[in-house]
Design an enzyme around this catalytic site. Sequence first.
Site, PDB file in Angstrom:
ATOM      1  N   ASP A 156       0.836  -1.194   0.000  1.00 44.21           N
ATOM      2  CA  ASP A 156       0.000   0.000   0.000  1.00 44.21           C
ATOM      3  C   ASP A 156       0.873   1.248   0.000  1.00 44.21           C
ATOM      4  OD1 ASP A 156      -2.537   1.495   0.405  1.00 44.21           O
ATOM      5  OD2 ASP A 156      -1.570   2.004   2.309  1.00 44.21           O
ATOM      6  N   HIS A 202       4.700   4.152  -3.409  1.00 41.81           N
ATOM      7  CA  HIS A 202       5.504   5.280  -3.862  1.00 41.81           C
ATOM      8  C   HIS A 202       5.898   6.204  -2.723  1.00 41.81           C
ATOM      9  CE1 HIS A 202       1.231   6.208  -4.058  1.00 41.81           C
ATOM     10  NE2 HIS A 202       1.552   7.452  -3.757  1.00 41.81           N
ATOM     11  N   ASP A 248     -10.632   1.073  -5.055  1.00 48.29           N
ATOM     12  CA  ASP A 248     -10.649   2.491  -4.714  1.00 48.29           C
ATOM     13  C   ASP A 248     -10.932   3.384  -5.920  1.00 48.29           C
ATOM     14  OD1 ASP A 248      -8.254   1.986  -5.946  1.00 48.29           O
ATOM     15  OD2 ASP A 248      -6.986   2.646  -4.291  1.00 48.29           O
TER      16      ASP A 248
END
Length: 1548
Positions: free
Chosen positions: A556, A559, A680
């Site tokens: 999760d 980045h 999402d």
Amino acid sequence: MIPRTVISDEVYVLPLKDDGSPDIPGGYVYIAPRSNDPVTVRFSIEGTSSICRQGSLWVNIPERGAEFRRERFREYKLNPDFNRTIEISISIYEAGAFAFYTTYAELPDLTSAPIPDASSPVEPKRTELYYIDVAPRLTLDGGPLPLPALSIFSVISKFMGKYPTDWERHLRGISGRGYNMIHFTPLQVRGGSNSPYSLYDQLGWDPECFPQGEKDVQQMVDSLEQNHSLLSLTDIVLNHTAHNTGWLLEHPEAGYNLTTAPWLESAYILDTQLLLFGSKLEELGYPTELKTAGDIIKVMDGIKEHVVSEIRLWEYYALDVDRDVDAGVESWTAGKLTVPDGSVEGDLDTLKEASVKEQAAFLLKNGLLGNDRLGERFRRSINPSVSAALVATLFGKYKDEVDEAAVRAKLTQILDIVNVPFYEEYDKEIGEILQQLFNRIKYVRLDEHGPKLGPINEKSPLIETYFTRLDKSQASDKAKPEDLVVVNNGWVWAGNALVDNAGPQSRVYLRREVIVWGDCVKLRYGSGPQDSPWLWEHMTKYARMLAKYFAGFRIDNCHSTPIHVAEHILDEARRVRPNLYVVAELFTGNEEMDYVFVKRLGLSSLIREAMQAWSTAELSRLVHRHGGRPIGSFEVDEIAKSSVGSAPTSPGLNGYSSREIIRKIKPVPVQALFMDCTHDNEVPAQKRDARDTLPNAALVYMCASATGSVMGYDEIYPKLVDLVNETRLYTSASSSAEEVTVGDRKGGIGGVKKLLNQIHTLMGMDGYDETHIHHEDQYITVHRVHPESRKGYFLIAHTAYPGYGNGNGAFNAVHLGGTKARHLGSWMLEVDTSDEAKKEVESDKKYLRGLPSRVVDVPGVRLEAKSDETIITVRDKFPPGSIALFETWIPAAEHSAGLDTYVTSGAKEVMDELNFAELNFLLYRCEVEELDASDGKDGTYDIPNHGKIVYAGLQGWWSLLKDIIKNNDLSHPLCQNLRDGKWALDYIVGRLDRVSKQPEFSGLAMPAAWLKGRFDAIRGIPNFLLPRYFALVMRTAYKAARDRGLELMSDKVRGGQWFLQELAMVSIQMTGLLKSASLWPTKSVSSLAAGLPHFAIEWTRCWGRDIFISLRGLYLGTGRFDEAAEHILAFASVLKHGMIPNLLSSGKLPRYNSRDSIWFFLQCIQDYTQYAPGGLDLLKRTVKRRFLPYDDTWFDHEDPRAYSKESLVQDVIQEALQRHASGLKFREANAGPAIDSQMRDAGFNIEVNVDWSNGIIFGGNQSNCGTWMDKMGESERAGSKGIPGTPRDGAAVEITGLLYSTLRWLAKLNTEGKYSYKGVKKPDDSEITFSAWADLVKSKFEYCYYVPVSPSDDAKYDVNPGVVNRRGIYKDLYRSGKEFEDYQFRPNFAISMTVAPDLFDADHAMGTLVLADKALRGPTGMATLDPADTNYRPYYVNSEDSTDFTTSKGRNYHQGPEWLWPTGFFLRALLRFDLARQSTREGRVEAFQQVTRRLSGCKDMIRSSPWAGLTELTQKGGEHCADSSPTQAWSAGCLIDLYMDAAEYGME
């Protein structure tokens, strides 16, 4: 360390560049093992690459059974070898991201100065880390599950209901739809927001789902695999924890608080004041409900007044002037002064007269403290002792002598100016802060696409707080107030993923640039475990716990996760589960940055989503990106099965498996997990048309990548499920059914999804990786096939975007050429999207439900089978939301042995008996050679929109195909020509079939039959596949023919590196049996061409000079001794005037106008006697003489005198020496325009003499050009006709060297009784031995040719200082017709250095070589004239007909253009003289590496040239020269010479 025995059959070759980086386009090294056996990576490094100088390869790939440690590297010494490629094979036993680097001593610049001890240790240079990513080997139900076969289903665990009852029901429905992996959002205890991604306890399992904790988790995972055939994947959340996490009170240092991150103090002060202001809006008279931009502006005015002004934020930027004045004066008073480094008191004195700005600049540069980061107020200051030094400069050192008030005033004035840029910095950042606040407030309150949060109140504050303020009452007594303020996590738009947003170098929290998650606290890992030991240990336990149960991780917020943290966590997880599947979403905004994460973390897949497409065209692009290779793609995996004894040259490597499958590492894109929708993002009912649920999913599942979906997509939920605030539970028609069935059904697309999943898994398991995607208006079609069996599946998808209506979209009929098809089914999706339906579904307070829907069978597809194609037509009823699915196959590809196997087998056997002449015809033959062989009927093949291929033979095709295959360039004109018809196949077989009927080419009958059989096998396949199969056939044939050619050559070539082998193949390229050109007038033999295509046939083919410059390398260096002897004997037979002809013309019309050819000829005889077995026997062989010995009479080749006499070869040699010793003077036979239309009359007069005062041979005149630099002026317009560009009369330096070499050789042979003659007679009839003649030349050589570095040494040499242009060189000529030409710096000296090194003073030679390296050497060739010379003209254009005397009609052929063959002699000389001054092995290695570095341009050229050779010359700096012969014999031959020398010298 010695590499272990190779135990794997699967070997991936990883070539490294000269700088140690992987020679793979893009640099991404990805290996997907094809079995559970280890794979071997074979590093391939050129033997004297730069990284081999005291070099080592370091890898962190562990040995079998050893634990992987990222920081633990094994060393493999790189033992240099000029003649071979170093190969180091290392087996990899597990999946993951492995790293390698090299260390080496950097190669110093070439210099003639005394060399340091090369054996002494040199500070090693280390390359960056490079990565090898090995994909995990997943297994399910006892068999392998390749990544492209994955079909993943996401669920949010808190909506799954009771465990195990509700869970089992959903899991059965998920498995029943054909999914093979389930993705769980985090299953741990959730924090206060109830978001699955805001974890309260990473080590605790959600008690609502798993009341028995790990026992329940283990039971669930077992059930998944055993009962439902599902692997499991879960999120791992590393970047943050819930804001109410209990352990934060015990370990606040795990977050960024005001103790661990004091630079956040100003951001915290601002955040707190903003919250306070927001809570008092109504009290202060500002609007609490923002309805217009004007309302926001009012609030912004309040922020300026009540926030910015009150918190005095400028104090975090500026100096405290009063404080720093006090400190500076105090330091000055105490005499504590600091003079900045590098300054002296005189420098400070200049400040007395300087302006105040300059004085301020002095303090800024030399005295500024606290500028490394933000921190407490007035963190910035000026070093008091530096201020004191400035005060002392301005006022003196003693306080009593000055007014302190004046001092303070002056220092205050200066520091005020020092503060100016800091105030400017503050003003700028305040502007950014206010802009960010305005934008955010506007977005959340007013913008149409924003959440429109409504009135500002306690539940909906003015701003989202950036900080969590922990409860002091619950914290440890040791906790300070600043410990309990921790920063929240968030993300920054377009931020740098490798920058810590809460770190000391970032101000995004102060500038309010963070999109914050108020329920998550950002975790602070620091640079390593030492910075936050408890957190590292805690999160490591978390990772290991997850890896114990789950087959994969989804990282999760990858980045934003510190990459070194992710590396550590994944390393620990892979210790528990070596074949861990790891996926991530990366929002770096930069594909290169994506690759950084992928390579370093070994990410298995990056998540990509079809719902991101805003149109059918964009969706088509995404499908194309993840669909696989185009149909008919070229097979780039060149598989070689090596036998025992062919092991690579790794140190100590032995015991190889007998059958290694050698694979090239191919450039590949990052693997995708392509999802129809993620948990999402919005669903089709929100973003498109609910009916698009079906075609969108079908398109995704036709792709050659891992695919995925989410609960609610198949069910057609009306909108995205809010994973934070939603409380209802999942429902699914698939979960309710006993069995999911394909076809007409209600409740979503689960039934069709089952079929799609089954097909997707089958295609992924079996390697269906070729796809054709076609977009036509509202439609997308996808055809995915197996690359060998050609079986496939075809999809027609009618997408449903807003406004598409209900029609069939006017789709054109599909024509599947050569393909049969079976209709699997057609379906359309009907969805009730009325407001009433939505309201009913969304009003359910307990369950999440899909919109009313039904999948309906559609009869509206017509399939028409014809003999050569299948036609698919969509009828009227095929509305948006419809799909049709077909199974396809190609009957012509159903070969009994497998078509791929058949067309790639048997080639070696049919090539095994071919000789060199047959190979020349099979592989090469340029246009003019082909016309010569066919009496003008057949040239090379002409490809429409491309032009003629350069060779009629296999090389002509392969030169195109190698790049077509590499780039998968199916649009190339050759591919189109193949699709249009079978002409190329007919051409290839036809030329071989015709020529094989000639006795001298009868061996080509077998290759012709082999090619015919293979081409016949592929003639029936659909035309769109023909390029692929044609390439397979041609590659197989080409490799077999090339292997046969190398097999016929010497061991050194067969075992040499690729470049030597490519050079050696030029000997086959240049040597052919032609009708119009032979070595003899009446006997047909193979002859050596000077170059192709310019010098290929008739009289232009055989040039005496070119042949004997090329022969050593092309024939002796390759073991072609018979051809070498044939050429020597042929030219010996035509000796006349003591010379051999420049132009042979098969001995019919030889022309004797080259003074140097005889000396290259004699050097070749010398070389032959050295290299050929029994080489000295050549001297006793007889040759029939075309002309009478010692007689200048010319007669025709059919005259009875021709070939009436014979001589021994040694007699021919002696005649050449004696004629030169006596002096030559003759006029060319048939002189005049008939033999040379450009030459002036005087040019036909040839005269050569020896000056017996120095033993040097002189000859030529200003009207002819008797050496290799033989360009005659041709332009009447420029007035250059008949005036040579480079007459080079006098004594050319290379002739003198070659003369000396011959004399020394003959003297030695005579002494040994192997040559009958002791010397020659001079014109005065006195005798001189060869030894004495050689001694005479040597005694005068330096005197005559060297130009000393210092003018003070001129008296020692024959030098005219007034003509010298460059010093420290050897003259090109001695006593030429124009004195300045003597002193021209050209590369010819290197020829003499190579054949006669003992003529040269070693220091002088090395100095000249270094100078030539800088002044003359280009990327590939040697400049033929010094760029500093006024006659330098480096651009050769033969067609130019201008008034420029120097360049018109190419007169500057040798006045600057860079010729390649002198490069060989230059590098040979450099290697010889550099080695001679080296005293250690390390020094010898360095000498070889200097040469290697200078070969790179030639290597690139031969690799890229369609002619598979090295060009004749280039323009300045290696620029392409259109008039150059693109492949030249001596360009290649002279570099083989270099490898021959290197093999003799050795590196020890």
